[in-house]
Write an enzyme that holds these catalytic residues in place. Structure first.
Site, PDB file in Angstrom:
ATOM      1  N   GLU A  65      43.538  35.387  48.625  1.00  0.00           N
ATOM      2  CA  GLU A  65      42.704  34.514  49.454  1.00  0.00           C
ATOM      3  C   GLU A  65      41.911  33.500  48.633  1.00  0.00           C
ATOM      4  OE1 GLU A  65      42.943  37.777  49.771  1.00  0.00           O
ATOM      5  OE2 GLU A  65      43.357  38.286  51.860  1.00  0.00           O
ATOM      6  N   PHE A 127      35.791  50.043  59.410  1.00  0.00           N
ATOM      7  CA  PHE A 127      36.860  49.777  58.461  1.00  0.00           C
ATOM      8  C   PHE A 127      37.030  48.265  58.281  1.00  0.00           C
ATOM      9  CE2 PHE A 127      41.444  49.055  57.589  1.00  0.00           C
ATOM     10  CZ  PHE A 127      41.436  49.555  56.298  1.00  0.00           C
ATOM     11  N   GLN A 128      37.037  47.867  57.039  1.00  0.00           N
ATOM     12  CA  GLN A 128      37.173  46.452  56.659  1.00  0.00           C
ATOM     13  C   GLN A 128      36.108  45.558  57.290  1.00  0.00           C
ATOM     14  OE1 GLN A 128      41.377  45.336  57.025  1.00  0.00           O
ATOM     15  NE2 GLN A 128      41.651  46.055  54.926  1.00  0.00           N
ATOM     16  N   LYS A 177      37.561  40.434  66.184  1.00  0.00           N
ATOM     17  CA  LYS A 177      38.942  40.519  66.653  1.00  0.00           C
ATOM     18  C   LYS A 177      39.048  40.500  68.179  1.00  0.00           C
ATOM     19  CE  LYS A 177      43.211  43.123  66.101  1.00  0.00           C
ATOM     20  NZ  LYS A 177      43.889  44.276  65.485  1.00  0.00           N
ATOM     21  N   MET A 486      36.667  27.622  25.175  1.00  0.00           N
ATOM     22  CA  MET A 486      35.328  27.042  25.267  1.00  0.00           C
ATOM     23  C   MET A 486      34.266  28.064  24.861  1.00  0.00           C
ATOM     24  SD  MET A 486      33.624  24.411  25.655  1.00  0.00           S
ATOM     25  CE  MET A 486      34.266  23.062  26.641  1.00  0.00           C
TER      26      MET A 486
HETATM   27  C1  TPP Z   1      35.694  32.838  36.657  1.00  0.00           C
HETATM   28  C2  TPP Z   1      35.074  32.479  35.362  1.00  0.00           C
HETATM   29  N1  TPP Z   1      34.799  33.455  34.455  1.00  0.00           N
HETATM   30  C3  TPP Z   1      34.252  33.127  33.263  1.00  0.00           C
HETATM   31  C4  TPP Z   1      33.955  31.825  32.967  1.00  0.00           C
HETATM   32  C5  TPP Z   1      33.299  31.469  31.633  1.00  0.00           C
HETATM   33  N2  TPP Z   1      34.213  30.607  30.855  1.00  0.00           N
HETATM   34  C6  TPP Z   1      34.070  29.275  30.815  1.00  0.00           C
HETATM   35  S1  TPP Z   1      35.265  28.529  29.934  1.00  0.00           S
HETATM   36  C7  TPP Z   1      35.978  29.996  29.549  1.00  0.00           C
HETATM   37  C8  TPP Z   1      37.212  30.060  28.714  1.00  0.00           C
HETATM   38  C9  TPP Z   1      38.389  29.483  29.412  1.00  0.00           C
HETATM   39  O1  TPP Z   1      39.547  29.829  28.688  1.00  0.00           O
HETATM   40  P1  TPP Z   1      40.900  29.068  28.923  1.00  0.00           P
HETATM   41  O2  TPP Z   1      41.228  29.048  30.360  1.00  0.00           O
HETATM   42  O3  TPP Z   1      41.934  29.630  28.022  1.00  0.00           O
HETATM   43  O4  TPP Z   1      40.534  27.585  28.540  1.00  0.00           O
HETATM   44  P2  TPP Z   1      40.246  26.938  27.099  1.00  0.00           P
HETATM   45  O5  TPP Z   1      38.773  26.791  26.970  1.00  0.00           O
HETATM   46  O6  TPP Z   1      40.828  27.851  26.058  1.00  0.00           O
HETATM   47  O7  TPP Z   1      40.941  25.622  27.182  1.00  0.00           O
HETATM   48  C10 TPP Z   1      35.257  31.054  30.110  1.00  0.00           C
HETATM   49  C11 TPP Z   1      35.594  32.475  29.943  1.00  0.00           C
HETATM   50  C12 TPP Z   1      34.234  30.859  33.956  1.00  0.00           C
HETATM   51  N3  TPP Z   1      33.942  29.568  33.784  1.00  0.00           N
HETATM   52  N4  TPP Z   1      34.821  31.204  35.125  1.00  0.00           N
END
Ligand code: TPP
Ligand code: MG
Lengths: 585, 168
Positions: A65, A127-128, A177, A486
């Site tokens: 979803e 439920f749900q 529902k 990042m």
């Molecule tokens: C759902 C979620 N969890 C954690 C983060 C924190 N976060 C920001 S950038 C990042 C790394 C992203 O890794 P990747 O998709 O491999 O991208 P890259 O920076 O390596 O290009 C994280 C963990 C986030 N933004 N969103």
């Protein structure tokens, strides 16, 4: 009128057809002009899916979803229409939450329908059962728990009206529902009456006049354009203003595409990973015209030293934005398109800004975005640049979150609005792929490219099945650095290179095999000279294609304004040549 | 500084949750909140006393305005208005002390609404100053329990709270 037709129409009036609540939902959607819905079925929405079975509305069956919410969100961003998604009660509804929060933060019009347990089971931990209106209270523009089938049609009308007018945003409708099984007459509702809601505030003409005067007085004026310009379809008015005044333009991440980025007066993105010249322009301008922006901290850096010499004009549809983060000298509340038209009309002779334009052009020459693509290691910036060159900035780009997103923002120059689709406010990893689904479904004739991260892609990778099922010709450009890049960059710069839980190089997956398992063409690219031919192959392929670019693992995104730093104090770019006094007041 | 906001809302389930949620999420400090139906049963009136500088109060009212169920928000702090609060105080009262307590009750034009073996419940209405004063005066006897309604307010004269220029 013949007797026969007359008696038929009379018969119609006498015995209005009774429809089930579920049928009313479908009818109301058709009435709103909805032709596509993203969703996932379940017990509480069985009647809804039954009614859908007989409808001409196209339903895209996602695989989670969250994917439905992101796809609806991106569909809205790409088309300017309201995106619609369905989910069942409980876990189906809670799976929408991230997607709704994402749409809320970026002011995207989405209407979400969730199933709910029957009315007599409400509030009993059935439920749900999940209190989804309670859960989504702070992440929707508004939500409804419908309790009477008679009000269903008008609630749906209100929901669409709220979602797309004023400052757009997601609206959720929770449907018990039993209500979807109950019968009622469907009368297409006419005008909506919502006493506490005003979509368009009255335009404050004296504020427009003051803004026009300030623009006419400025010697170093600058436009800061954001997502509001795109939401209001105000790109033509923005172009007219630039042509009239010669003002250079910086954009936020959300504003990418509001102004063609290959224009000589386009300075690209400002802020944490903005261009040096955009940030210098902000730091030196004497007038900053904020258009549909919210002065987010990623864009402004330290608020105390933001645009220290500038008079700030802030134009936004949401009165609460004006003065929220940065005090505005002149605030104009309104739809950006309408305000810009009024401003253009009020604007008299504007001064010669050539000296300022030359200054900005000089910064652009002195401090360009740079990376060093040697012969061996593949640089992610180079990949994005090649994508840009091969598509001439005409593709629709979706992104994940992290370094990949920032490189996409820096090196892919957008030429049109609604062509850069990225999670701005929430920063949701995993947005890129389901967003590409939504964008491609909404704009079937266009080239849709998902610039993905290896961490992010794994968060919503199940949507490859959706891509395959509906034969969406999406091109995925995966910048695989084997890191949560990042986060690794911040650990390198601010946490003494202690790389805590960011290495993804163990455990795979083999993305090429994974894509092929879904029947999607794929190829791994490791060397710079392969990039162009591989992209050409992918773009020429009739169907979806995944290109895995094995990029330099420890590349950083530069320039960078450290969190809380001033825009003119960037890491990684050339050193700033002067510092600025604090903003007064 | 404390501001008194008069907020007209749709009289619907969930409205209070939306408003309370807004205050906690954005970190605004509610001093008191009183709510009840208006002369029109479709609407309810909330009187909210909130602490903050002008910028905070401006944000509070703008954010309240954005809630679809909120019809009208007015900061009446600097307008002529009447405000009242109701307090119930359960105070220790041995028979020997009752006379003294009753004198205090008279001075404040309050009422005794319940008599226990060694306690009294006193009801008093008034503005915040008066309510605080009666509470202080009864303190020496030993207050066992206090329940306050929070402030409700209305503008003086013929003007109604909701007739107003456009809210920006
Ligand atoms: C759902 C979620 N969890 C954690 C983060 C924190 N976060 C920001 S950038 C990042 C790394 C992203 O890794 P990747 O998709 O491999 O991208 P890259 O920076 O390596 O290009 C994280 C963990 C986030 N933004 N969103
Ligand atoms: Mg990565």
């Amino acid at each position: 009128m013949t007797l026969a037709t007359r008696s038929i129409s009379l018969a119609k009036e006498e015995a209005p057809a009774l429809l089930s609540g579920a049928e009313i939902v479908i009818k109301a959607l058709e009435y709103e002009g909805v032709d596509t819905v993203f969703g996932y079925p379940g017990g509480a929405v069985l009647p809804l899916y039954d009614a859908l079975y007989f409808s001409s509305i196209r339903h895209i069956l996602v695989r989670h979803e969250q994917g439905a919410a992101h796809a609806a969100d991106a569909y809205a961003r790409a088309t300017g229409r309201v995106g619609v998604c369905f989910a069942t009660s409980g876990p189906g509804a809670t799976n929408l939450v991230t997607g709704l929060a994402n749409a809320y933060m970026d002011s995207i019009p989405v209407v979400a329908f969730t199933g709910q347990v029957p009315l007599d089971l409400l509030g009993r931990d059935s439920f749900q059962e999940a209190d989804i209106t309670g859960i989504t209270l702070p992440i929707t523009k508004h939500n409804f728990l419908v309790k009477r089938v008679e009000e269903l049609a008008s609630v749906i009308r209100k929901a669409f009206y709220l979602a797309r007018t004023g400052r757009p945003g997601p609206v959720l409708i929770d449907l018990p529902k039993d209500l979807t099984l109950r019968l009622a007459e469907f009368k297409p509702p006419q005008e909506v009456s919502i006493p506490g809601y005003r979509a368009e505030p009255r335009l404050d003409t004296s504020a427009v006049a003051a803004a026009a005067e300030a623009v006419a007085r400025a010697k170093r004026p600058l436009i800061f354009a954001g997502g509001g310009v795109i939401a209001a379809d105000a790109a033509p008015e923005l172009m007219a203003l630039v042509e009239r005044t010669g003002m250079p333009v910086v954009t936020s991440l959300m504003g990418k595409g509001a102004f063609p980025e290959d224009h000589p007066l386009a300075l690209g993105m400002l802020g944490m990973h903005g261009t040096t010249y955009a940030n210098f322009a902000v730091s030196h301008c004497d007038l900053l015209l904020g258009l549909g922006v919210r002065f987010d901290d990623r864009a402004t850096g330290n608020i105390e030293t933001f645009a220290p010499h500038a008079k700030i004009i802030h134009i936004d549809i949401d009165p609460a934005e004006i003065g929220k983060n940065v005090p505005a000298d002149i605030g104009v509340v309104g739809n950006v398109k309408m305000v810009l038209r009024a401003l253009l009309e009020a604007l008299g002779e504007t001064p010669d800004v050539h000296a300022w334009q030359n200054q900005v052009a000089q910064w652009r020459r002195l401090y360009p975005l740079t990376y060093d693509q040697g012969k061996e290691e593949l640089k992610p910036q180079f990949v994005v640049r090649q994508v840009y060159e091969l598509t001439r900035g005409e593709a629709i780009i979706t992104t994940d979150v992290g370094q990949n997103q920032m490189w996409a923002a820096q090196y892919y120059l957008c030429r049109r609005p609604r062509s850069f689709i990225s999670s701005g406010g929430l920063g949701t990893m995993g947005f890129g792929l389901p967003a590409a689904v939504g964008a491609q479904v909404g704009r079937p004739g266009e080239t849709v490219i998902d610039i993905a991260g290896d961490g992010s892609l794994q968060m919503t990778v199940q949507e490859l099945a959706t891509v395959a099922q509906y034969q969406l010709p999406i091109k995925i450009c995966l910048l695989n650095n084997g890191y949560l890049g990042m986060v690794r960059q911040w650990q390198e710069l601010f946490h003494g290179e202690r790389y805590s839980q960011v290495d993804l190089s163990q455990g795979g997956p083999d993305f090429v095999k994974l894509a092929r398992a879904y029947g999607i063409g794929a190829r791994r690219v490791t060397r710079p000279q392969e990039v162009k031919p591989a992209l050409e192959e992918a773009l020429a392929a009739p169907g979806a294609y995944l290109l895995e670019f094995a990029v330099s693992r420890k590349e950083n995104v530069f320039p960078m304004v450290p969190p809380g730093g001033s825009l003119d104090q960037m890491l990684g770019g050339k050193k700033p040549h002067e510092t600025h006094p604090k903003r007064s007041g | 500084m404390k501001h008194t906001l008069s907020v007209l809302v749709e009289n619907q389930p969930g409205v209070l949750a939306r408003i309370a949620g807004l205050f906690s999420r954005r970190g605004y400090n509610i001093d008191s909140l009183a709510v009840g139906r208006t002369e029109n049963p479709a609407f309810a009136r909330m009187t909210i006393v909130v602490d903050g500088d002008d910028r905070v109060i401006e944000q509070v009212s703008k954010q309240l305005h954005k809630l679809v169920d909120v019809i009208h928000v007015r900061d009446i702090t600097n307008e002529p208005f009447v405000d009242r609060e109701l307090i119930l105080i359960k105070v220790n009262a041995e028979p020997a002390q009752r006379g003294e307590i009753m004198q205090i009750v008279d001075i404040f034009r309050a009422h005794i609404v319940d008599i226990g073996r060694n306690s009294l419940i006193i009801e008093c209405t008034g503005d915040e100053g008066k309510i605080n004063a009666i509470q202080d005066s009864l303190e020496p006897f030993g207050i066992r329990e206090v329940v306050r309604t929070g402030r409700i307010a209305m503008m003086r004269g013929v003007r109604d709270i909701d007739e107003e220029e456009d809210h920006a």
